[in-house]
Design a protein around this motif. Structure first.
Motif, short mmCIF file in Angstrom:
data_model
loop_
_atom_site.label_atom_id
_atom_site.label_comp_id
_atom_site.label_asym_id
_atom_site.label_seq_id
_atom_site.Cartn_x
_atom_site.Cartn_y
_atom_site.Cartn_z
N ALA A 58 -0.93 -27.10 -42.38
CA ALA A 58 -0.24 -26.81 -43.55
C ALA A 58 1.31 -27.50 -43.23
O ALA A 58 1.88 -27.64 -44.21
N ALA A 59 1.62 -27.75 -42.02
CA ALA A 59 2.98 -28.38 -41.83
C ALA A 59 2.75 -29.82 -41.74
O ALA A 59 1.66 -30.23 -41.07
N TYR A 60 3.66 -30.48 -41.89
CA TYR A 60 3.86 -31.92 -41.78
C TYR A 60 3.76 -32.32 -40.15
O TYR A 60 4.27 -31.51 -39.46
N PRO A 61 2.95 -33.44 -39.96
CA PRO A 61 2.89 -33.90 -38.51
C PRO A 61 4.25 -33.93 -37.61
O PRO A 61 5.11 -34.48 -38.24
N ASP A 62 4.42 -33.43 -36.64
CA ASP A 62 5.48 -33.66 -35.74
C ASP A 62 5.20 -34.36 -34.40
O ASP A 62 4.44 -33.90 -33.38
N GLY A 63 5.60 -35.49 -34.26
CA GLY A 63 5.07 -36.55 -33.32
C GLY A 63 5.88 -36.26 -31.91
O GLY A 63 5.36 -37.22 -30.95
N ARG A 64 7.03 -35.69 -31.96
CA ARG A 64 7.96 -35.83 -30.71
C ARG A 64 7.26 -35.50 -29.48
O ARG A 64 7.61 -36.09 -28.50
N ALA A 65 6.57 -34.42 -29.24
CA ALA A 65 5.87 -33.89 -28.20
C ALA A 65 4.77 -34.90 -27.78
O ALA A 65 4.94 -35.43 -26.37
N ALA A 66 3.99 -35.52 -28.65
CA ALA A 66 2.98 -36.53 -28.19
C ALA A 66 3.91 -37.83 -27.61
O ALA A 66 3.38 -38.29 -26.73
N ARG A 67 4.81 -38.31 -28.52
CA ARG A 67 5.33 -39.33 -28.06
C ARG A 67 6.13 -39.41 -26.48
O ARG A 67 6.00 -40.10 -25.89
N PRO A 77 11.19 -44.82 -21.32
CA PRO A 77 12.05 -44.13 -22.30
C PRO A 77 11.30 -43.96 -23.70
O PRO A 77 10.46 -44.73 -24.03
N VAL A 78 11.47 -42.65 -24.16
CA VAL A 78 10.75 -42.45 -25.48
C VAL A 78 10.93 -43.54 -26.56
O VAL A 78 9.94 -43.68 -27.24
N GLU A 79 11.99 -43.93 -26.27
CA GLU A 79 12.53 -45.15 -27.56
C GLU A 79 11.48 -46.37 -27.32
O GLU A 79 11.49 -47.20 -28.09
N ARG A 80 10.70 -46.60 -26.33
CA ARG A 80 9.82 -47.56 -26.08
C ARG A 80 8.28 -47.22 -26.43
O ARG A 80 7.25 -47.98 -26.21
N VAL A 81 8.10 -46.04 -27.01
CA VAL A 81 6.98 -45.82 -27.51
C VAL A 81 6.73 -45.38 -28.95
O VAL A 81 7.86 -44.79 -29.77
N LEU A 82 5.45 -45.94 -29.71
CA LEU A 82 5.31 -45.77 -31.03
C LEU A 82 3.88 -45.47 -31.17
O LEU A 82 2.97 -45.83 -30.49
N LEU A 83 3.63 -44.19 -31.66
CA LEU A 83 2.21 -43.61 -32.04
C LEU A 83 1.65 -44.12 -33.31
O LEU A 83 2.36 -44.41 -34.19
N THR A 84 0.36 -44.53 -33.37
CA THR A 84 -0.37 -45.29 -34.37
C THR A 84 -1.50 -44.59 -34.67
O THR A 84 -2.15 -43.91 -33.74
N GLY A 221 -3.70 -44.19 -31.19
CA GLY A 221 -3.34 -45.18 -30.20
C GLY A 221 -1.73 -45.24 -30.24
O GLY A 221 -1.22 -44.31 -30.74
N TYR A 222 -1.22 -45.99 -29.44
CA TYR A 222 0.17 -46.39 -29.27
C TYR A 222 0.68 -47.53 -28.78
O TYR A 222 -0.30 -48.54 -28.37
N LEU A 247 -2.34 -36.06 -33.05
CA LEU A 247 -0.92 -36.09 -32.12
C LEU A 247 -1.44 -35.00 -31.00
O LEU A 247 -0.94 -35.11 -29.81
N VAL A 248 -2.12 -34.03 -31.27
CA VAL A 248 -2.56 -33.03 -30.23
C VAL A 248 -3.41 -33.69 -29.25
O VAL A 248 -3.42 -33.62 -28.00
#
Length: 358
Positions: A58-67, A77-84, A221-222, A247-248
């Motif tokens: 029911a909640a919108y996805p939050d990718g911060r933990a997976a990223r 650094p997390v700034e070098r990662v993009l989840l796709t 993927g990422y 994401l999980v």
């Protein structure tokens, strides 16, 4: 060693043909050697983690933990990662967001990067690696003026693992170097990986979690790249591009215990591949070009199309090779499976070759 470079045209290769087409509408009767997803996956523990996430839909996805988990896994650094949504989405983002003027794709390889570039209006050049060279890459074959270069490692469908130093030598000022490492976690020790490197300018590494973990239907993927590149790719994504279950799964699959399981699987694949190659060596009609290091093997044989049809009638789906630029109808790709399955395949192959003989 030489390679050829050719300007791509809308020609005979079906860039949208993938291994899943070999088993579509086949029911449960075919042994799937056409798709490079590890068998008996996803494992039960991963299915349970994914299933537990369904209560959060029911909640919108939050990718911060997976990223953050992916960043930790590669020491970045997390700034070098993009989840796709799988590596396929990443290829589309690269084609649309990075403004390449002279893109080059090294073939034979996964065809989706070139298809995405063409769809985005690019005129694509090809560097064609040759079987007589073992499909090895000579960096000098890539045009100096190329500002976007795409190469797979280990490469689908050749299964060749290029040295990291060879690929790093392709880096140039003003050039984006895209290395598709979708199958790198199937290589013991991930040797020759560039993921995690920050000393190669313009490097973009793509990883997929669908192959080793059996998550092709989940799409995850990422991308690993310089923060400026990640920002451009992210700006081209729609909102919430990766679902909560995906994401999980991403967070779970980069955990230390999962990495240990993937490494053990990679070592088993290496043993099973050696068994397959030993069996194939018994057939004088079959040639394996290059040193296979991935979870699949590319073979050349006369009458491959007929043999593929006969194998299908005998219960085995294998991947045709003629849809890959640089290959023709004499090639087939075989996924590495366990020894028992390989034994049955070799028996079926012996029968198919006998039937195809004049």
């Amino acid at each position: 060693m030489a390679a050829t470079c050719a300007v791509a045209t809308a020609e005979e290769h079906d860039l949208r043909h993938h291994g899943d087409a070999e088993v579509a509408d086949a029911g449960d009767g075919l042994v799937d050697l056409a798709v490079n997803v590890r068998s008996d996956t996803p494992p039960e523990w991963l299915k349970q983690r994914i299933a537990a996430s369904l209560g959060d839909l029911a909640a919108y996805p939050d990718g911060r933990a997976a990223r953050a988990a992916v960043a930790r896994r590669h020491g970045l650094p997390v700034e070098r990662v993009l989840l796709t949504a799988g590596a396929a989405e990443a290829f589309v983002l690269i084609a649309r967001a990075l403004d390449a003027e002279r893109p080059v794709v090294v073939h034979p390889q996964f065809t989706e990067p070139e298809a995405a570039l063409r769809d985005a209006g690019h005129r694509v050049e090809r560097v064609l690696l040759r079987p007589e060279d073992g499909f090895r890459l000579d960096p000098a074959a890539v045009p100096e003026e190329a500002d976007l270069v795409v190469v797979g490692n280990p490469t689908n469908p050749t299964s060749v693992l290029h040295p990291a130093a060879t690929l790093a030598a392709l880096a140039r000022p003003g050039r984006i170097l895209v290395v598709d490492e979708a199958f790198m976690d199937a290589v013991p020790g991930e040797r020759e990986a560039l993921a995690g490197r920050m000393d190669v300018p313009g490097l973009v590494v793509l990883r997929s979690l669908t192959k080793t973990w059996g998550l092709a239907g989940l799409r995850i993927g990422y991308v690993l790249a310089e923060p400026e590149v990640i920002a451009k790719l992210a700006a081209a994504q729609p909102l919430w591009p990766v679902s909560t279950p995906a994401l999980v799964a991403a967070e779970a699959c980069v955990a230390p215990e999962a990495l240990e399981e993937a490494e053990a699987a990679a070592r088993r694949i290496a043993v099973d591949r050696a068994h397959l190659l030993a069996g194939l060596a018994e057939f004088e009609e079959i040639t394996v070009c290059g040193v296979a290091e991935g979870p699949f093997v590319l073979v050349r044989l006369p009458g491959a199309a007929e043999v593929r049809t006969r194998l299908r009638a005998l219960g085995f789906a294998v991947r045709r090779g003629d849809t890959f630029p640089g290959l023709d109808g004499s090639w087939l790709r075989l996924a590495v499976r366990d020894r028992a399955t390989t034994g049955r395949l070799l028996q079926a192959l012996d029968h198919a070759l006998a039937l195809a003989a004049p």
